[in-house]
Design a protein around this motif. Structure first.
Motif, mmCIF file in Angstrom:
data_model
loop_
_atom_site.group_PDB
_atom_site.id
_atom_site.type_symbol
_atom_site.label_atom_id
_atom_site.label_comp_id
_atom_site.label_asym_id
_atom_site.label_seq_id
_atom_site.Cartn_x
_atom_site.Cartn_y
_atom_site.Cartn_z
ATOM 1 N N HIS A 69 31.180 38.895 43.439
ATOM 2 C CA HIS A 69 31.864 37.887 42.626
ATOM 3 C C HIS A 69 32.995 38.552 41.859
ATOM 4 C CE1 HIS A 69 32.570 34.482 40.053
ATOM 5 N NE2 HIS A 69 32.336 35.196 38.988
ATOM 6 N N VAL A 70 34.230 38.133 42.156
ATOM 7 C CA VAL A 70 35.398 38.711 41.507
ATOM 8 C C VAL A 70 35.709 37.965 40.218
ATOM 9 C CG1 VAL A 70 37.864 39.172 41.738
ATOM 10 C CG2 VAL A 70 36.353 39.465 43.709
ATOM 11 N N GLN A 71 35.961 38.727 39.188
ATOM 12 C CA GLN A 71 36.335 38.130 37.915
ATOM 13 C C GLN A 71 37.517 38.894 37.337
ATOM 14 O OE1 GLN A 71 33.238 38.050 34.942
ATOM 15 N NE2 GLN A 71 34.150 36.303 33.892
ATOM 16 N N LEU A 72 38.511 38.149 36.858
ATOM 17 C CA LEU A 72 39.683 38.718 36.203
ATOM 18 C C LEU A 72 39.752 38.154 34.795
ATOM 19 C CD1 LEU A 72 42.310 38.237 39.079
ATOM 20 C CD2 LEU A 72 40.900 40.249 38.637
ATOM 21 N N VAL A 73 39.846 39.030 33.813
ATOM 22 C CA VAL A 73 39.878 38.591 32.424
ATOM 23 C C VAL A 73 41.081 39.216 31.733
ATOM 24 C CG1 VAL A 73 38.667 38.516 30.229
ATOM 25 C CG2 VAL A 73 37.369 38.376 32.375
ATOM 26 N N GLU A 74 42.008 38.353 31.290
ATOM 27 C CA GLU A 74 43.207 38.831 30.605
ATOM 28 C C GLU A 74 42.959 38.931 29.104
ATOM 29 O OE1 GLU A 74 44.834 35.792 33.744
ATOM 30 O OE2 GLU A 74 43.236 35.861 32.251
ATOM 31 N N SER A 75 43.715 39.798 28.483
ATOM 32 C CA SER A 75 43.717 39.917 27.031
ATOM 33 C C SER A 75 45.060 40.496 26.607
ATOM 34 C CB SER A 75 42.571 40.803 26.542
ATOM 35 O OG SER A 75 42.706 42.113 27.072
ATOM 36 N N GLY A 76 45.323 40.434 25.308
ATOM 37 C CA GLY A 76 46.537 41.051 24.786
ATOM 38 C C GLY A 76 47.655 40.095 24.445
ATOM 39 N N GLY A 77 47.480 38.823 24.753
ATOM 40 C CA GLY A 77 48.516 37.867 24.388
ATOM 41 C C GLY A 77 48.559 37.653 22.888
ATOM 42 N N GLY A 78 49.577 36.933 22.451
ATOM 43 C CA GLY A 78 49.705 36.652 21.034
ATOM 44 C C GLY A 78 51.100 36.209 20.701
ATOM 45 N N SER A 79 51.406 36.234 19.421
ATOM 46 C CA SER A 79 52.724 35.825 18.929
ATOM 47 C C SER A 79 53.496 37.042 18.457
ATOM 48 C CB SER A 79 52.562 34.832 17.779
ATOM 49 O OG SER A 79 51.923 33.654 18.215
ATOM 50 N N SER A 135 57.259 43.750 21.221
ATOM 51 C CA SER A 135 56.535 44.167 22.420
ATOM 52 C C SER A 135 55.093 43.667 22.383
ATOM 53 C CB SER A 135 56.517 45.696 22.529
ATOM 54 O OG SER A 135 57.825 46.223 22.635
ATOM 55 N N LEU A 136 54.552 43.480 23.560
ATOM 56 C CA LEU A 136 53.135 43.180 23.742
ATOM 57 C C LEU A 136 52.676 43.877 25.005
ATOM 58 C CD1 LEU A 136 52.811 39.336 23.039
ATOM 59 C CD2 LEU A 136 51.802 41.176 21.668
ATOM 60 N N ARG A 137 51.391 44.211 25.063
ATOM 61 C CA ARG A 137 50.824 44.744 26.293
ATOM 62 C C ARG A 137 49.663 43.864 26.715
ATOM 63 N NH1 ARG A 137 48.056 50.525 27.907
ATOM 64 N NH2 ARG A 137 46.367 49.728 26.599
ATOM 65 N N LEU A 138 49.789 43.283 27.884
ATOM 66 C CA LEU A 138 48.704 42.489 28.445
ATOM 67 C C LEU A 138 47.801 43.378 29.284
ATOM 68 C CD1 LEU A 138 50.624 39.295 29.622
ATOM 69 C CD2 LEU A 138 49.699 39.839 27.370
ATOM 70 N N SER A 139 46.536 43.026 29.282
ATOM 71 C CA SER A 139 45.555 43.773 30.063
ATOM 72 C C SER A 139 44.738 42.797 30.903
ATOM 73 C CB SER A 139 44.641 44.555 29.118
ATOM 74 O OG SER A 139 43.610 45.203 29.827
ATOM 75 N N CYS A 140 44.398 43.210 32.088
ATOM 76 C CA CYS A 140 43.564 42.411 32.980
ATOM 77 C C CYS A 140 42.403 43.276 33.456
ATOM 78 C CB CYS A 140 44.368 41.909 34.161
ATOM 79 S SG CYS A 140 43.395 41.075 35.442
ATOM 80 N N GLN A 141 41.212 42.909 33.029
ATOM 81 C CA GLN A 141 40.021 43.636 33.469
ATOM 82 C C GLN A 141 39.492 42.980 34.736
ATOM 83 O OE1 GLN A 141 38.087 46.496 31.950
ATOM 84 N NE2 GLN A 141 37.651 46.291 34.144
ATOM 85 N N ALA A 142 39.428 43.758 35.801
ATOM 86 C CA ALA A 142 38.935 43.245 37.072
ATOM 87 C C ALA A 142 37.531 43.754 37.328
ATOM 88 C CB ALA A 142 39.852 43.683 38.209
ATOM 89 N N SER A 143 36.670 42.866 37.767
ATOM 90 C CA SER A 143 35.328 43.265 38.159
ATOM 91 C C SER A 143 35.019 42.637 39.516
ATOM 92 C CB SER A 143 34.302 42.824 37.115
ATOM 93 O OG SER A 143 34.324 41.428 36.957
ATOM 94 N N GLY A 144 34.300 43.382 40.313
ATOM 95 C CA GLY A 144 33.935 42.871 41.623
ATOM 96 C C GLY A 144 35.069 42.827 42.621
ATOM 97 N N ASP A 199 45.201 51.103 36.115
ATOM 98 C CA ASP A 199 44.295 52.221 35.880
ATOM 99 C C ASP A 199 43.119 52.053 36.827
ATOM 100 O OD1 ASP A 199 42.332 53.985 34.997
ATOM 101 O OD2 ASP A 199 42.968 53.831 32.915
ATOM 102 N N GLY A 200 43.083 52.870 37.864
ATOM 103 C CA GLY A 200 42.023 52.745 38.853
ATOM 104 C C GLY A 200 40.661 53.125 38.317
ATOM 105 N N ASP A 201 40.629 53.984 37.324
ATOM 106 C CA ASP A 201 39.338 54.429 36.772
ATOM 107 C C ASP A 201 38.636 53.317 36.009
ATOM 108 O OD1 ASP A 201 40.624 57.740 36.034
ATOM 109 O OD2 ASP A 201 39.656 56.950 37.840
ATOM 110 N N THR A 202 39.420 52.486 35.340
ATOM 111 C CA THR A 202 38.827 51.432 34.516
ATOM 112 C C THR A 202 38.993 50.050 35.147
ATOM 113 O OG1 THR A 202 40.861 51.150 33.245
ATOM 114 C CG2 THR A 202 39.229 52.725 32.402
#
Length: 125
Positions: A1-11, A17-26, A74-77
């Protein structure tokens, strides 16, 4: 089961500058391609940047963000990032992380991606 979860948005203020992150699992990174898309109200999703595992160059950007945004992985994480600098009001949108399981013909084609995150809002004033 693939899951993608974004974070880092805002005003942020214009020029910031902002940095968005996407955590991928599966998700098997050897598959192919991950990307960031954004969507303006009432519009179709548009490709912002892509990171491809088996091509050279590995990254591509929409003309509107070239020189300001940087995609990395980042392939490790199992995280995909989007560093956004020199933000403009026209960058205000909901940003989505996307992943393709097999080869795609055009990285900006949203319909070619198999998995999507829930989106994160970026507001530039």
């Amino acid at each position: 089961h693939v899951q993608l979860v974004e974070s880092g948005g805002g005003s942020v203020q214009a020029g910031g500058s902002l940095r968005l992150s996407c955590q991928a699992s599966g998700y098997n990174y050897t598959g192919n391609c991950m990307a960031w898309f954004r969507q303006f109200p009432g519009k179709e999703r548009e490709g912002v940047a892509t990171f491809r595992t088996f091509t050279t160059p590995k990254t591509s950007y929409a003309d509107s963000v070239k020189g300001r945004f940087t995609i990395s992985r980042d392939g490790d994480t199992n995280r995909l990032y989007l560093q956004m600098n020199q933000l403009k009001s026209e960058d205000t949108a909901t940003y989505y992380c996307a992943a393709a399981q097999s080869a795609i013909t055009g990285w900006e084609n949203a319909w070619e991606y198999d998995f999507w995150g829930q989106g994160t809002q970026v507001t530039v004033s």
